[in-house]
Enzyme design. Sequence first.
Site, PDB file in Angstrom:
ATOM      1  N   ASP A  83       0.847  -1.191   0.000  1.00 41.41           N
ATOM      2  CA  ASP A  83       0.000   0.000   0.000  1.00 41.41           C
ATOM      3  C   ASP A  83       0.885   1.244   0.000  1.00 41.41           C
ATOM      4  O   ASP A  83       1.937   1.256   0.630  1.00 41.41           O
ATOM      5  CB  ASP A  83      -0.865   0.069   1.268  1.00 41.41           C
ATOM      6  CG  ASP A  83      -1.714  -1.169   1.438  1.00 41.41           C
ATOM      7  OD1 ASP A  83      -2.158  -1.717   0.423  1.00 41.41           O
ATOM      8  OD2 ASP A  83      -1.916  -1.571   2.604  1.00 41.41           O
ATOM      9  N   ASP A  89       0.798   8.313   7.803  1.00 46.99           N
ATOM     10  CA  ASP A  89       0.769   6.894   8.208  1.00 46.99           C
ATOM     11  C   ASP A  89       1.979   6.625   9.093  1.00 46.99           C
ATOM     12  O   ASP A  89       1.882   5.990  10.143  1.00 46.99           O
ATOM     13  CB  ASP A  89       0.901   5.960   6.980  1.00 46.99           C
ATOM     14  CG  ASP A  89      -0.381   5.795   6.188  1.00 46.99           C
ATOM     15  OD1 ASP A  89      -1.442   5.699   6.802  1.00 46.99           O
ATOM     16  OD2 ASP A  89      -0.297   5.736   4.954  1.00 46.99           O
ATOM     17  N   GLU A 112      -0.309  -2.480  10.933  1.00 51.13           N
ATOM     18  CA  GLU A 112      -0.474  -2.614   9.482  1.00 51.13           C
ATOM     19  C   GLU A 112       0.772  -2.109   8.751  1.00 51.13           C
ATOM     20  O   GLU A 112       1.088  -2.571   7.659  1.00 51.13           O
ATOM     21  CB  GLU A 112      -1.694  -1.771   9.082  1.00 51.13           C
ATOM     22  CG  GLU A 112      -2.064  -1.844   7.639  1.00 51.13           C
ATOM     23  CD  GLU A 112      -3.073  -0.763   7.290  1.00 51.13           C
ATOM     24  OE1 GLU A 112      -4.268  -1.063   7.292  1.00 51.13           O
ATOM     25  OE2 GLU A 112      -2.658   0.387   7.024  1.00 51.13           O
ATOM     26  N   GLU A 113       1.478  -1.165   9.337  1.00 51.74           N
ATOM     27  CA  GLU A 113       2.615  -0.542   8.665  1.00 51.74           C
ATOM     28  C   GLU A 113       3.943  -1.247   8.916  1.00 51.74           C
ATOM     29  O   GLU A 113       4.969  -0.823   8.392  1.00 51.74           O
ATOM     30  CB  GLU A 113       2.738   0.934   9.088  1.00 51.74           C
ATOM     31  CG  GLU A 113       1.505   1.775   8.774  1.00 51.74           C
ATOM     32  CD  GLU A 113       1.185   1.851   7.274  1.00 51.74           C
ATOM     33  OE1 GLU A 113       2.088   1.645   6.447  1.00 51.74           O
ATOM     34  OE2 GLU A 113       0.006   2.087   6.936  1.00 51.74           O
ATOM     35  N   ASP A 135      -4.256  -0.334  13.057  1.00 51.00           N
ATOM     36  CA  ASP A 135      -4.101   0.341  11.767  1.00 51.00           C
ATOM     37  C   ASP A 135      -3.952   1.819  12.154  1.00 51.00           C
ATOM     38  O   ASP A 135      -4.925   2.449  12.565  1.00 51.00           O
ATOM     39  CB  ASP A 135      -5.383   0.115  10.927  1.00 51.00           C
ATOM     40  CG  ASP A 135      -5.371   0.881   9.616  1.00 51.00           C
ATOM     41  OD1 ASP A 135      -4.443   1.686   9.394  1.00 51.00           O
ATOM     42  OD2 ASP A 135      -6.317   0.688   8.829  1.00 51.00           O
ATOM     43  N   LEU A 137      -3.417   4.687  10.656  1.00 53.86           N
ATOM     44  CA  LEU A 137      -4.224   5.675   9.940  1.00 53.86           C
ATOM     45  C   LEU A 137      -5.001   4.951   8.853  1.00 53.86           C
ATOM     46  O   LEU A 137      -4.418   4.390   7.928  1.00 53.86           O
ATOM     47  CB  LEU A 137      -3.317   6.745   9.336  1.00 53.86           C
ATOM     48  CG  LEU A 137      -3.900   8.153   9.337  1.00 53.86           C
ATOM     49  CD1 LEU A 137      -4.266   8.605  10.741  1.00 53.86           C
ATOM     50  CD2 LEU A 137      -2.907   9.124   8.732  1.00 53.86           C
ATOM     51  N   ASP A 138      -6.302   4.922   9.025  1.00 55.15           N
ATOM     52  CA  ASP A 138      -7.160   4.225   8.077  1.00 55.15           C
ATOM     53  C   ASP A 138      -7.773   5.251   7.121  1.00 55.15           C
ATOM     54  O   ASP A 138      -8.286   6.278   7.564  1.00 55.15           O
ATOM     55  CB  ASP A 138      -8.267   3.490   8.846  1.00 55.15           C
ATOM     56  CG  ASP A 138      -9.258   2.844   7.918  1.00 55.15           C
ATOM     57  OD1 ASP A 138      -8.849   1.936   7.178  1.00 55.15           O
ATOM     58  OD2 ASP A 138     -10.421   3.273   7.903  1.00 55.15           O
ATOM     59  N   GLU A 294      -8.282  -4.382  10.702  1.00 54.67           N
ATOM     60  CA  GLU A 294      -9.500  -3.649  10.303  1.00 54.67           C
ATOM     61  C   GLU A 294     -10.767  -4.463  10.573  1.00 54.67           C
ATOM     62  O   GLU A 294     -11.663  -4.028  11.295  1.00 54.67           O
ATOM     63  CB  GLU A 294      -9.404  -3.265   8.810  1.00 54.67           C
ATOM     64  CG  GLU A 294      -8.316  -2.231   8.551  1.00 54.67           C
ATOM     65  CD  GLU A 294      -7.893  -2.102   7.088  1.00 54.67           C
ATOM     66  OE1 GLU A 294      -7.860  -3.111   6.374  1.00 54.67           O
ATOM     67  OE2 GLU A 294      -7.564  -0.970   6.664  1.00 54.67           O
TER      68      GLU A 294
HETATM   69  P1  AHG Z   1      -5.695   2.142   4.704  1.00 53.95           P
HETATM   70  O1  AHG Z   1      -5.682   3.618   4.454  1.00 53.95           O
HETATM   71  O2  AHG Z   1      -5.450   1.797   6.152  1.00 53.95           O
HETATM   72  O3  AHG Z   1      -4.812   1.361   3.773  1.00 53.95           O
HETATM   73  O4  AHG Z   1      -7.182   1.593   4.500  1.00 53.95           O
HETATM   74  C1  AHG Z   1      -7.904   1.937   3.365  1.00 53.95           C
HETATM   75  C2  AHG Z   1      -8.989   0.930   3.234  1.00 53.95           C
HETATM   76  C3  AHG Z   1     -10.292   1.257   3.938  1.00 53.95           C
HETATM   77  O5  AHG Z   1     -10.258   2.169   4.933  1.00 53.95           O
HETATM   78  C4  AHG Z   1     -11.202   1.697   2.834  1.00 53.95           C
HETATM   79  O6  AHG Z   1     -12.521   1.369   3.104  1.00 53.95           O
HETATM   80  C5  AHG Z   1     -10.656   0.989   1.650  1.00 53.95           C
HETATM   81  O7  AHG Z   1      -9.294   0.802   1.868  1.00 53.95           O
HETATM   82  C6  AHG Z   1     -10.842   1.732   0.384  1.00 53.95           C
HETATM   83  O8  AHG Z   1     -10.418   0.941  -0.675  1.00 53.95           O
HETATM   84  P2  AHG Z   1     -10.809   1.280  -2.173  1.00 53.95           P
HETATM   85  O9  AHG Z   1     -10.097   2.561  -2.513  1.00 53.95           O
HETATM   86  O10 AHG Z   1     -10.300   0.104  -2.954  1.00 53.95           O
HETATM   87  O11 AHG Z   1     -12.299   1.408  -2.246  1.00 53.95           O
HETATM   88 MN    MN Z   2      -7.094   0.780   6.918  1.00 54.73          MN
HETATM   89 MN    MN Z   3      -3.777   2.353   7.355  1.00 51.90          MN
END
Ligand code: AHG
Ligand code: MN
Ligand code: MN
Length: 354
Positions: A83, A89, A112-113, A135, A137-138, A294
């Site tokens: 990611d 983050d 997560e990181e 996690d 920062l989500d 998550e």
């Molecule tokens: P993170 O920022 O911790 O990687 O999580 C992002 C996750 C979640 O929070 C969100 O609902 C989803 O990824 C969005 O994914 P898409 O852009 O594929 O929809």
């Molecule tokens: Mn997340």
């Molecule tokens: Mn995250």
Amino acid sequence: MASATKRSGTSGHSNTSIPGNRIVTLDEFIIRSEKDFEYATGELTGLLRDIGVAAKIINREVNKAGLVNILGVADGGENQSGDTQQKLDVYANEKIIECLQNSGECCAIASEENTDIINVPPVTSKKSHYVVMFDPLDGSSNIDVNVSVGTIFAIYRRKSDADGPATLEDFLQAGTKQVAAGYVLYGTSTILVYTTGRGVNGFTLDPSIGEFCLSHRNMRIPENGSNYSVNQGYYSKFDLEMRRYIDHCSDQNYGLRYIGSMVSDIHRILIHGGIFLYPSTRKYPKGKLRLLYECNPLSMLVEQAGGKAINTQLKRILDMEPAELHQRSTIAIGSPAMVDELQAFIERYSALPL
Ligand code: AHG
Ligand code: MN
Ligand code: MN
């Protein structure tokens, strides 16, 4: 904290003795709640307080993100899951780890990181019995455009001997084993929502006094809702049963709400009802969201509030046995009647042997 409680047999909530007409801070609430657990040692209380402190520090940084050089992609660019890693983050991750390490209330951390678990050396002679997963920062891709983000955490009791270092086994536990779970949503206001398995309570940060104050007592998810939350841009990549269910939502004139930060979507669903879906896609055949950081904590919260959470094989999320730290899962979570309705669509249209 121990599993036995003084008020066994109740689904009662530990805050019933707290008067409804005065300010109750998170710290006071946590300390009062500790008394409901017969063998409480204060460790879990300490951990929840550490997370509250980390949340305030992250909140400060999120709020001034546009003013300082902390927006955008971090040097290095990606975490172990591939990611994109934002500067915030990295910052949020460091702050939570720092807060947990300084107090020594947990024996190990998984984020997560970070690729691997991080053992926390004891701060005093006291042995710690808990591990924390989070996690930091989500929804962090939302940061640069001023949209809400969150922090998600889960606390488990370690399985390994308290005399030695924590092991991966301590983290690879089913979600039913969580002793506490919660999130912080940095939104139009900042709110911390958590459960220790006795209902769900929310605390809004009052910036004028720098305290999280009880604002959402004993949160209950509506039985049904009229919004669905899914990245409909992937519609053509979803399996047939998911497409049929989405068509059904559209036929019913349900509103589509999708923020792109799961914490924000789940918070809305806890309050207004609805369903959140992240099924398999071609890019993420097992789903995108992480089981341990998550899906499990948010499923515990939603179940504690009266909702349901399953994967698209119709298994309860909290019963899944994790095999890897960064395992992904599909998820359908929210109002119980809507999750049941989705389940009926999967049973009807799925090609899978169920
Ligand atoms: P993170 O920022 O911790 O990687 O999580 C992002 C996750 C979640 O929070 C969100 O609902 C989803 O990824 C969005 O994914 P898409 O852009 O594929 O929809
Ligand atoms: Mn997340
Ligand atoms: Mn995250």
